[in-house]
Enzyme design. Sequence first.
Site: not given
Ligand code: NAP
Length: 246
Positions: A170, A174
Amino acid sequence: MAQQLDAKGRIALITGANKGIGFEIARGLAEKGATVLIGARRPQAGEEAAQALRQEGWAAVPVTIDIVDEASVAAAAEQIAEQFGKLDILVNNAGISIERGKEPSESDVALMRETYETNVFGVVAVTNAMLPLLRKSDAGRIVNLSSGLGSFALRSGPDAPLSHMRSLAYNSSKTALNALTANYANEFEGTPIKINSANPGLCATDLTFGNGRPASEGAVAAVELALAGADGPNGGFFGDQGKVPW
Ligand SMILES: NC(=O)c1ccc[n+]([C@@H]2O[C@H](COP(=O)([O-])OP(=O)(O)OC[C@H]3O[C@@H](n4cnc5c(N)ncnc54)[C@H](OP(=O)(O)O)[C@@H]3O)[C@@H](O)[C@H]2O)c1
């Protein structure tokens, strides 16, 4: 942050917008007047999320897009071309974190490949497929959802604030995503298109098993970058508190 564009009349595609930070970015842009295209790999999840926003009074349309499936990405671009004829904002939000807590020496290469397929190669596939539509906008904006875990400055050395957060797959994905931002930015220099990385900070979503601040707070920087005016940054890395060190 730069002056903000008027969101009205702008068309925004957010990948992985059916939940988590992506859903909140969609809501944030919709609240400002943009028409949001809810990218989701599961059609029903996309429809439900779009419906939830429509019930709040916003313009939201589901777009089925699995970012690791080239045919799905091409079909999504075709749908947007037919329905809207352009794209103003692309938020590359979809991401996965499937390897946790392991030292790099224990990393599983298969999990690393899978992570890169989504977090890096998927972003290239979607960006390149959507660029012809973004070029039809008077101010195309691309936002890549990165992480402090991708920052060299925040991770390098024993005293770095995030050096204890392990996941080679991961974290390095990034870092690679940030490299994409910097490279595309060079290509876009002197054009109406801008690309930046956003750091949402630790947010309570499925990806973090509910640890962190509300996803709506993590969405703020991405929404601002998506609407950054002509004086705004290109090729930067920002959180809601300003610049994030590379
Ligand atoms: N949460 C944090 O603390 C955090 C911190 C830094 C960065 N981020 C980044 O922010 C972004 C959103 O994260 P989140 O925390 O909101 O994660 P999340 O709740 O797990 O949501 C991830 C989303 O990505 C979708 N996804 C995954 N693989 C996919 C694919 N092949 N095609 C289309 N959609 C896909 C998932 O769809 P499904 O529902 O079908 O699985 C879901 O809608 C990510 O890039 C993550 O790395 C998050």
